[in-house]
Design a protein around this motif. Structure first.
Motif, PDB file in Angstrom:
ATOM      1  N   GLY A 128     -18.471 -17.436  85.560  1.00 22.59           N
ATOM      2  CA  GLY A 128     -17.372 -16.535  85.893  1.00 22.59           C
ATOM      3  C   GLY A 128     -16.795 -15.772  84.733  1.00 22.59           C
ATOM      4  O   GLY A 128     -15.663 -15.302  84.799  1.00 22.59           O
ATOM      5  N   THR A 129     -17.547 -15.644  83.626  1.00 23.48           N
ATOM      6  CA  THR A 129     -17.070 -14.872  82.490  1.00 23.48           C
ATOM      7  C   THR A 129     -17.823 -13.555  82.416  1.00 23.48           C
ATOM      8  O   THR A 129     -18.776 -13.311  83.153  1.00 23.48           O
ATOM      9  CB  THR A 129     -17.273 -15.640  81.174  1.00 23.48           C
ATOM     10  OG1 THR A 129     -18.680 -15.717  80.892  1.00 23.48           O
ATOM     11  CG2 THR A 129     -16.699 -17.042  81.269  1.00 23.48           C
ATOM     12  N   ALA A 130     -17.414 -12.699  81.483  1.00 19.43           N
ATOM     13  CA  ALA A 130     -18.109 -11.432  81.276  1.00 19.43           C
ATOM     14  C   ALA A 130     -19.330 -11.597  80.380  1.00 19.43           C
ATOM     15  O   ALA A 130     -20.009 -10.614  80.062  1.00 19.43           O
ATOM     16  CB  ALA A 130     -17.149 -10.415  80.657  1.00 19.43           C
ATOM     17  N   LEU A 131     -19.617 -12.831  79.971  1.00 22.58           N
ATOM     18  CA  LEU A 131     -20.743 -13.081  79.081  1.00 22.58           C
ATOM     19  C   LEU A 131     -22.065 -12.993  79.849  1.00 22.58           C
ATOM     20  O   LEU A 131     -22.108 -13.281  81.053  1.00 22.58           O
ATOM     21  CB  LEU A 131     -20.603 -14.457  78.440  1.00 22.58           C
ATOM     22  CG  LEU A 131     -19.338 -14.668  77.598  1.00 22.58           C
ATOM     23  CD1 LEU A 131     -19.214 -16.125  77.180  1.00 22.58           C
ATOM     24  CD2 LEU A 131     -19.366 -13.760  76.378  1.00 22.58           C
ATOM     25  N   PRO A 132     -23.166 -12.639  79.161  1.00 24.65           N
ATOM     26  CA  PRO A 132     -24.462 -12.498  79.846  1.00 24.65           C
ATOM     27  C   PRO A 132     -25.188 -13.822  80.010  1.00 24.65           C
ATOM     28  O   PRO A 132     -26.404 -13.858  80.105  1.00 24.65           O
ATOM     29  CB  PRO A 132     -25.222 -11.553  78.910  1.00 24.65           C
ATOM     30  CG  PRO A 132     -24.686 -11.859  77.563  1.00 24.65           C
ATOM     31  CD  PRO A 132     -23.220 -12.173  77.764  1.00 24.65           C
ATOM     32  N   PHE A 133     -24.484 -14.923  80.041  1.00 22.73           N
ATOM     33  CA  PHE A 133     -25.086 -16.238  80.222  1.00 22.73           C
ATOM     34  C   PHE A 133     -24.038 -17.159  80.827  1.00 22.73           C
ATOM     35  O   PHE A 133     -22.833 -16.937  80.699  1.00 22.73           O
ATOM     36  CB  PHE A 133     -25.587 -16.817  78.896  1.00 22.73           C
ATOM     37  CG  PHE A 133     -24.562 -16.758  77.790  1.00 22.73           C
ATOM     38  CD1 PHE A 133     -23.573 -17.717  77.674  1.00 22.73           C
ATOM     39  CD2 PHE A 133     -24.586 -15.720  76.870  1.00 22.73           C
ATOM     40  CE1 PHE A 133     -22.617 -17.650  76.665  1.00 22.73           C
ATOM     41  CE2 PHE A 133     -23.634 -15.646  75.851  1.00 22.73           C
ATOM     42  CZ  PHE A 133     -22.656 -16.611  75.753  1.00 22.73           C
ATOM     43  N   ASN A 134     -24.518 -18.198  81.511  1.00 19.06           N
ATOM     44  CA  ASN A 134     -23.623 -19.169  82.149  1.00 19.06           C
ATOM     45  C   ASN A 134     -23.691 -20.546  81.527  1.00 19.06           C
ATOM     46  O   ASN A 134     -22.934 -21.442  81.928  1.00 19.06           O
ATOM     47  CB  ASN A 134     -23.954 -19.275  83.641  1.00 19.06           C
ATOM     48  CG  ASN A 134     -23.639 -18.001  84.398  1.00 19.06           C
ATOM     49  OD1 ASN A 134     -22.650 -17.340  84.106  1.00 19.06           O
ATOM     50  ND2 ASN A 134     -24.482 -17.654  85.359  1.00 19.06           N
ATOM     51  N   TRP A 135     -24.602 -20.733  80.549  1.00 14.08           N
ATOM     52  CA  TRP A 135     -24.787 -22.056  79.965  1.00 14.08           C
ATOM     53  C   TRP A 135     -24.919 -21.955  78.453  1.00 14.08           C
ATOM     54  O   TRP A 135     -25.522 -21.016  77.930  1.00 14.08           O
ATOM     55  CB  TRP A 135     -26.043 -22.725  80.534  1.00 14.08           C
ATOM     56  CG  TRP A 135     -25.978 -22.957  82.010  1.00 14.08           C
ATOM     57  CD1 TRP A 135     -26.414 -22.123  82.998  1.00 14.08           C
ATOM     58  CD2 TRP A 135     -25.411 -24.092  82.668  1.00 14.08           C
ATOM     59  NE1 TRP A 135     -26.169 -22.666  84.234  1.00 14.08           N
ATOM     60  CE2 TRP A 135     -25.552 -23.877  84.065  1.00 14.08           C
ATOM     61  CE3 TRP A 135     -24.817 -25.277  82.223  1.00 14.08           C
ATOM     62  CZ2 TRP A 135     -25.107 -24.806  84.994  1.00 14.08           C
ATOM     63  CZ3 TRP A 135     -24.373 -26.194  83.155  1.00 14.08           C
ATOM     64  CH2 TRP A 135     -24.522 -25.960  84.529  1.00 14.08           C
ATOM     65  N   THR A 136     -24.373 -22.946  77.767  1.00 15.34           N
ATOM     66  CA  THR A 136     -24.476 -23.021  76.314  1.00 15.34           C
ATOM     67  C   THR A 136     -24.802 -24.447  75.892  1.00 15.34           C
ATOM     68  O   THR A 136     -24.596 -25.399  76.651  1.00 15.34           O
ATOM     69  CB  THR A 136     -23.174 -22.586  75.613  1.00 15.34           C
ATOM     70  OG1 THR A 136     -22.144 -23.536  75.901  1.00 15.34           O
ATOM     71  CG2 THR A 136     -22.733 -21.205  76.073  1.00 15.34           C
ATOM     72  N   VAL A 137     -25.306 -24.569  74.671  1.00 11.33           N
ATOM     73  CA  VAL A 137     -25.459 -25.863  74.005  1.00 11.33           C
ATOM     74  C   VAL A 137     -24.862 -25.714  72.616  1.00 11.33           C
ATOM     75  O   VAL A 137     -25.205 -24.773  71.888  1.00 11.33           O
ATOM     76  CB  VAL A 137     -26.932 -26.297  73.899  1.00 11.33           C
ATOM     77  CG1 VAL A 137     -27.058 -27.559  73.039  1.00 11.33           C
ATOM     78  CG2 VAL A 137     -27.520 -26.554  75.282  1.00 11.33           C
ATOM     79  N   ASN A 138     -23.977 -26.636  72.254  1.00  8.26           N
ATOM     80  CA  ASN A 138     -23.321 -26.597  70.952  1.00  8.26           C
ATOM     81  C   ASN A 138     -23.540 -27.932  70.245  1.00  8.26           C
ATOM     82  O   ASN A 138     -22.842 -28.912  70.536  1.00  8.26           O
ATOM     83  CB  ASN A 138     -21.816 -26.330  71.110  1.00  8.26           C
ATOM     84  CG  ASN A 138     -21.551 -24.955  71.715  1.00  8.26           C
ATOM     85  OD1 ASN A 138     -21.881 -23.940  71.134  1.00  8.26           O
ATOM     86  ND2 ASN A 138     -20.970 -24.946  72.913  1.00  8.26           N
ATOM     87  N   PRO A 139     -24.497 -28.013  69.326  1.00  3.84           N
ATOM     88  CA  PRO A 139     -24.771 -29.293  68.668  1.00  3.84           C
ATOM     89  C   PRO A 139     -23.704 -29.729  67.682  1.00  3.84           C
ATOM     90  O   PRO A 139     -23.647 -30.899  67.322  1.00  3.84           O
ATOM     91  CB  PRO A 139     -26.103 -29.045  67.951  1.00  3.84           C
ATOM     92  CG  PRO A 139     -26.193 -27.560  67.788  1.00  3.84           C
ATOM     93  CD  PRO A 139     -25.481 -26.972  68.965  1.00  3.84           C
TER      94      PRO A 139
END
Length: 371
Positions: free
Chosen positions: A53-64
């Motif tokens: 639901g954001t304006a970003l071009p992706f819905n998933w992230t990984v932050n190590p």
């Protein structure tokens, strides 16, 4: 160089007030290689973060990692340290949470039948190629897990350590769509040392762009943040865009500094020390929120757009453009229909029966937890 480690059964009063709230903490370690830095090794319960639901071009992230030794005074991710009851200033720069099992957890999550193979973005919060990655080596396992599962990925970084993993990223690009972005906003080396002291040099990142392009991968550049009255003149932008074009960047995106709560005070304290004559102008520019005034943003767009076009970074250029062999100095390539580079199944490595993958040079193992 061996790591110094201690089992942490109880919190040391007054030493690190947020320690007890770091979920999954195994131990905290220090090393002479990272003077003044403490790494808090944790066992993560999840790896994939949903950002729908954001304006970003992706819905998933990984932050190590949480926290970042780049120590950029303007970093928008600083407020995330508040959730650990740590401060958004020096603690963010020096108290780094390391998710040591992130690749194993990610593999399990990607194997779930419910996983829909949407794009996963790396480097959206803190930098996955900050200095700690040279020790913990989490990114190779993350890249391999995503590619092996058929999941497209993108990486945004300021870290020249990404060069270590170019073989893995090239192999991944044979299986899935891969996007790479380098963050480079400050062309003045002296300003960089004062404002982002832990970030690799301008020359180092320009050379990294060249290496990425020579590997046949697309490479966009985030010129972010643009700093009003410090890095926003037409001459400064023209010079920086020319350098990026010469290095072979396939696209450029500019973003003006925004100052969220938890970031603004830290940045403004730096500004008051280094550029006290600009304090009142910044206070006026950001008087109504985290973003610069609409009039400034409009004027900047009118100034930057012709310069981007001049150097081949028109609206059609992209860090997800179709890879080409070698470098193309002006950075303009025709994008694939999806906007990503097209995978090359003939070069597939990850889902074939156990072919030997390109591996980074070995490093000393991390000392296991002491009990």
């Amino acid at each position: 160089m061996r790591w110094a480690g201690q089992q942490l059964d109880v919190e040391t009063p007054g030493a690190l007030p947020g320690l007890g709230s770091i979920a999954g903490l195994v131990r905290s370690v220090t090393t002479p290689e990272f003077q003044g830095i403490t790494f808090h090794e944790v066992l993560a319960r999840s790896a994939l973060n949903s950002v729908p639901g954001t304006a970003l071009p992706f819905n998933w992230t990984v932050n190590p990692y949480r926290g970042c030794t780049h120590a950029c005074r303007y970093c928008f991710a600083r407020p995330t340290h508040k959730y650990l009851e740590l401060d958004t200033g020096q603690d963010f720069d020096r108290q780094i949470v390391v998710k040591t099992n992130v690749a194993d957890v990610l593999r399990r999550e990607l194997a779930r039948p419910s996983w829909s193979h949407e794009q996963v973005a790396l480097g959206t919060n803190t930098d996955p190629y900050q200095r700690a990655e040279g020790r913990y080596r989490l990114m190779p396992g993350i890249i391999e897990a995503l590619a092996a599962s058929g999941t497209p990925l993108s990486v945004l970084t300021k870290g020249t350590l990404l060069r270590r993993d170019l073989g893995l990223l090239s192999a991944a690009a044979a299986e899935v769509r891969v996007g790479i972005g380098i963050s480079l906003a400050l062309g003045d080396e002296e300003l960089r040392r004062r404002l982002e002291p832990g970030v690799p040099s301008v020359r180092g990142r320009l050379d990294l762009i060249r290496a990425i392009r020579e590997a046949g991968l697309p490479c966009g550049v985030m010129v972010a943040p643009v700093l009003p009255w410090l890095t926003d003149s037409a001459d400064q932008l023209d010079h920086l865009f020319a350098q990026l074009a010469e290095a072979g960047a396939t696209g450029v995106t500019t973003l003006i500094l925004h100052l969220r709560p938890g970031v603004k005070d830290w940045f403004m304290s730096w500004l008051a020390h280094d550029h006290p004559n600009l304090v009142s102008r910044y206070e006026s520019l950001y008087a109504h929120g985290s973003y610069a005034s609409p009039s400034y943003r409009k004027a900047f767009e009118q100034k930057a757009r012709p310069l981007l076009d001049k150097h081949g970074f028109g609206r059609g250029s992209s860090h997800r453009a179709k890879p080409i062999n070698g470098m193309q100095p002006r950075g303009v390539v025709d994008g694939a229909e999806s906007g990503w580079g097209d995978p090359d199944p003939s070069a597939a490595l990850f889902r074939r029966p156990r072919l030997k993958l390109p591996q980074p040079e070995p490093s000393p193992p991390i000392q296991p937890p002491l009990f």
